[in-house]
Each structure stands twice: as structure tokens, then as C-alpha cells.
Design a protein around this motif. Structure first.
Motif, PDB file in Angstrom:
ATOM      1  N   LYS A  97       0.973  -1.289  -0.220  1.00 32.49           N
ATOM      2  CA  LYS A  97      -0.109  -0.137   0.104  1.00 32.49           C
ATOM      3  C   LYS A  97       0.846   1.261   0.075  1.00 32.49           C
ATOM      4  CE  LYS A  97      -3.786  -2.072   1.962  1.00 32.49           C
ATOM      5  NZ  LYS A  97      -5.297  -1.936   2.466  1.00 32.49           N
ATOM      6  N   ILE A  98       1.992   1.180   0.626  1.00 34.92           N
ATOM      7  CA  ILE A  98       2.822   2.365   0.826  1.00 34.92           C
ATOM      8  C   ILE A  98       3.542   2.506  -0.519  1.00 34.92           C
ATOM      9  CG2 ILE A  98       4.935   3.146   1.684  1.00 34.92           C
ATOM     10  CD1 ILE A  98       4.131   2.054   4.345  1.00 34.92           C
ATOM     11  N   ASP A  99       3.948   1.598  -1.055  1.00 31.79           N
ATOM     12  CA  ASP A  99       4.369   1.604  -2.686  1.00 31.79           C
ATOM     13  C   ASP A  99       3.432   2.116  -3.670  1.00 31.79           C
ATOM     14  OD1 ASP A  99       6.812   0.572  -1.820  1.00 31.79           O
ATOM     15  OD2 ASP A  99       6.357  -1.443  -2.574  1.00 31.79           O
ATOM     16  N   GLY A 100       2.260   1.791  -3.338  1.00 31.76           N
ATOM     17  CA  GLY A 100       1.106   2.530  -4.359  1.00 31.76           C
ATOM     18  C   GLY A 100       1.028   3.887  -4.084  1.00 31.76           C
ATOM     19  N   LEU A 101       0.919   4.308  -2.896  1.00 31.65           N
ATOM     20  CA  LEU A 101       0.848   5.686  -2.382  1.00 31.65           C
ATOM     21  C   LEU A 101       2.024   6.400  -2.890  1.00 31.65           C
ATOM     22  CD1 LEU A 101      -0.563   5.153   1.329  1.00 31.65           C
ATOM     23  CD2 LEU A 101      -1.826   6.276  -0.867  1.00 31.65           C
ATOM     24  N   ASN A 102       3.149   5.780  -2.732  1.00 31.50           N
ATOM     25  CA  ASN A 102       4.324   6.622  -3.257  1.00 31.50           C
ATOM     26  C   ASN A 102       4.319   6.948  -4.782  1.00 31.50           C
ATOM     27  OD1 ASN A 102       6.831   7.782  -3.036  1.00 31.50           O
ATOM     28  ND2 ASN A 102       8.007   5.922  -3.597  1.00 31.50           N
ATOM     29  N   SER A 103       3.681   5.908  -5.565  1.00 33.89           N
ATOM     30  CA  SER A 103       3.711   5.915  -7.090  1.00 33.89           C
ATOM     31  C   SER A 103       2.505   7.120  -7.193  1.00 33.89           C
ATOM     32  CB  SER A 103       3.114   4.888  -7.708  1.00 33.89           C
ATOM     33  OG  SER A 103       4.157   3.811  -7.382  1.00 33.89           O
ATOM     34  N   LEU A 155       3.888  10.426  -6.581  1.00 31.37           N
ATOM     35  CA  LEU A 155       5.095  11.101  -7.361  1.00 31.37           C
ATOM     36  C   LEU A 155       4.297  11.598  -8.949  1.00 31.37           C
ATOM     37  CD1 LEU A 155       7.854   8.337  -7.151  1.00 31.37           C
ATOM     38  CD2 LEU A 155       7.994  10.547  -6.645  1.00 31.37           C
ATOM     39  N   GLU A 156       3.186  10.781  -9.444  1.00 26.85           N
ATOM     40  CA  GLU A 156       2.284  11.226 -10.341  1.00 26.85           C
ATOM     41  C   GLU A 156       1.710  12.590 -10.076  1.00 26.85           C
ATOM     42  OE1 GLU A 156      -1.393   9.407 -12.510  1.00 26.85           O
ATOM     43  OE2 GLU A 156      -0.195   7.900 -11.765  1.00 26.85           O
ATOM     44  N   LEU A 157       1.152  12.685  -9.001  1.00 27.53           N
ATOM     45  CA  LEU A 157       0.460  13.707  -8.865  1.00 27.53           C
ATOM     46  C   LEU A 157       1.534  15.007  -8.802  1.00 27.53           C
ATOM     47  CD1 LEU A 157      -1.948  15.393  -7.756  1.00 27.53           C
ATOM     48  CD2 LEU A 157      -1.407  14.832  -5.562  1.00 27.53           C
ATOM     49  N   THR A 158       2.697  14.741  -8.314  1.00 34.35           N
ATOM     50  CA  THR A 158       3.845  15.849  -8.408  1.00 34.35           C
ATOM     51  C   THR A 158       4.073  16.294  -9.611  1.00 34.35           C
ATOM     52  OG1 THR A 158       4.846  14.924  -6.191  1.00 34.35           O
ATOM     53  CG2 THR A 158       6.218  16.413  -7.514  1.00 34.35           C
ATOM     54  N   GLN A 159       4.037  15.221 -10.600  1.00 36.41           N
ATOM     55  CA  GLN A 159       4.485  15.511 -11.945  1.00 36.41           C
ATOM     56  C   GLN A 159       3.487  16.171 -12.793  1.00 36.41           C
ATOM     57  OE1 GLN A 159       5.368  11.664 -13.635  1.00 36.41           O
ATOM     58  NE2 GLN A 159       7.450  11.423 -12.720  1.00 36.41           N
ATOM     59  N   LEU A 170       1.202  18.246 -11.330  1.00 35.63           N
ATOM     60  CA  LEU A 170       1.018  19.840 -10.881  1.00 35.63           C
ATOM     61  C   LEU A 170       2.391  20.449 -11.279  1.00 35.63           C
ATOM     62  CD1 LEU A 170       0.458  18.978  -6.953  1.00 35.63           C
ATOM     63  CD2 LEU A 170      -1.017  20.194  -8.799  1.00 35.63           C
ATOM     64  N   ARG A 171       3.578  19.729 -11.641  1.00 38.77           N
ATOM     65  CA  ARG A 171       4.533  20.409 -12.186  1.00 38.77           C
ATOM     66  C   ARG A 171       4.051  20.724 -13.707  1.00 38.77           C
ATOM     67  NH1 ARG A 171       9.609  17.183  -9.970  1.00 38.77           N
ATOM     68  NH2 ARG A 171       9.703  18.377  -7.985  1.00 38.77           N
ATOM     69  N   GLY A 172       3.574  20.160 -14.207  1.00 39.28           N
ATOM     70  CA  GLY A 172       3.192  20.311 -15.689  1.00 39.28           C
ATOM     71  C   GLY A 172       2.036  21.340 -15.635  1.00 39.28           C
ATOM     72  N   VAL A 173       1.120  21.486 -14.679  1.00 41.60           N
ATOM     73  CA  VAL A 173      -0.190  22.473 -14.777  1.00 41.60           C
ATOM     74  C   VAL A 173       0.832  23.851 -14.516  1.00 41.60           C
ATOM     75  CG1 VAL A 173      -1.908  23.273 -13.374  1.00 41.60           C
ATOM     76  CG2 VAL A 173      -2.003  20.788 -14.121  1.00 41.60           C
ATOM     77  N   GLN A 174       1.451  23.655 -13.460  1.00 37.73           N
ATOM     78  CA  GLN A 174       2.191  25.088 -13.008  1.00 37.73           C
ATOM     79  C   GLN A 174       3.105  25.472 -14.249  1.00 37.73           C
ATOM     80  OE1 GLN A 174       5.400  24.543 -10.069  1.00 37.73           O
ATOM     81  NE2 GLN A 174       5.033  26.502  -9.491  1.00 37.73           N
ATOM     82  N   ASN A 175       3.744  24.780 -15.067  1.00 35.61           N
ATOM     83  CA  ASN A 175       4.472  25.294 -16.120  1.00 35.61           C
ATOM     84  C   ASN A 175       3.679  25.822 -17.356  1.00 35.61           C
ATOM     85  OD1 ASN A 175       6.933  24.420 -15.043  1.00 35.61           O
ATOM     86  ND2 ASN A 175       6.984  22.524 -15.998  1.00 35.61           N
ATOM     87  N   LYS A 176       2.483  25.067 -17.450  1.00 41.53           N
ATOM     88  CA  LYS A 176       1.373  25.660 -18.435  1.00 41.53           C
ATOM     89  C   LYS A 176       0.934  27.063 -17.969  1.00 41.53           C
ATOM     90  CE  LYS A 176      -0.026  21.421 -20.241  1.00 41.53           C
ATOM     91  NZ  LYS A 176      -1.409  20.502 -20.478  1.00 41.53           N
ATOM     92  N   ASN A 177       0.488  27.314 -16.697  1.00 45.93           N
ATOM     93  CA  ASN A 177       0.032  28.570 -16.290  1.00 45.93           C
ATOM     94  C   ASN A 177       1.459  29.721 -16.411  1.00 45.93           C
ATOM     95  OD1 ASN A 177      -2.239  27.531 -15.564  1.00 45.93           O
ATOM     96  ND2 ASN A 177      -1.661  27.042 -13.454  1.00 45.93           N
ATOM     97  N   HIS A 178       2.361  29.359 -16.378  1.00 41.95           N
ATOM     98  CA  HIS A 178       3.527  30.379 -16.387  1.00 41.95           C
ATOM     99  C   HIS A 178       3.931  30.714 -17.895  1.00 41.95           C
ATOM    100  CE1 HIS A 178       4.619  30.816 -12.198  1.00 41.95           C
ATOM    101  NE2 HIS A 178       4.600  29.443 -11.937  1.00 41.95           N
ATOM    102  N   GLU A 179       3.414  29.818 -18.726  1.00 32.73           N
ATOM    103  CA  GLU A 179       3.625  30.289 -19.951  1.00 32.73           C
ATOM    104  C   GLU A 179       2.972  31.245 -20.755  1.00 32.73           C
ATOM    105  OE1 GLU A 179       3.582  26.387 -22.235  1.00 32.73           O
ATOM    106  OE2 GLU A 179       5.207  25.734 -21.527  1.00 32.73           O
TER     107      GLU A 179
END
Length: 58
Positions: A34-40, A43-47, A49-58
Motif C-alpha cells: 500500500k505504501i508503494d502504491g501511495l508513493n507512486s 510522484l504522479e501527482l507531483t509531475q 502539478l509541475r505540468g500544470v504550473q509550467n502551463k500557467n507560467h507560459e
């Protein structure tokens, strides 16, 4: 302590502590999955959010 007492002590120790150790090992392996699943997911959520943040700065 003779051999009979030693065997009796070992048998009693296994019966007293074997079950809790087995349950602990079982729960740790379940929680590890379960911890491995949560970690994945994190990580997916972080990626994402970074994509959304980069689109907002463009």
C-alpha cells in the motif's frame, strides 16, 4: 537445565511469540504494498502539478 527443559522453553517461546511475529510480518508486507502504491500516486501527482504550473507560467 537439561535437554527436556530447553526444548520446553523453546516450544513455549515459539507458541507465545510465533503468532504475533507471523501477524506482524503479514501486516508489514500488506502495508508495504500500500505504501508503494501511495508513493507512486504522490510522484504522479507531483509531475502533474509541475505540468500544470509550467502551463500557467507560459
Amino acid at each position: 537445565m537439561d535437554d527436556t527443559q530447553t526444548i520446553s522453553l523453546i516450544t513455549n517461546s515459539i507458541s507465545n511469540f510465533g503468532f504475533p511475529i507471523a501477524i506482524t510480518a503479514y501486516l508489514l508486507t500488506r502495508f508495504e504494498k500500500k505504501i508503494d502504491g501511495l508513493n507512486s500516486s504522490i510522484l504522479e501527482l507531483t509531475q502533474t502539478l509541475r505540468g500544470v504550473q509550467n502551463k500557467n507560467h507560459e
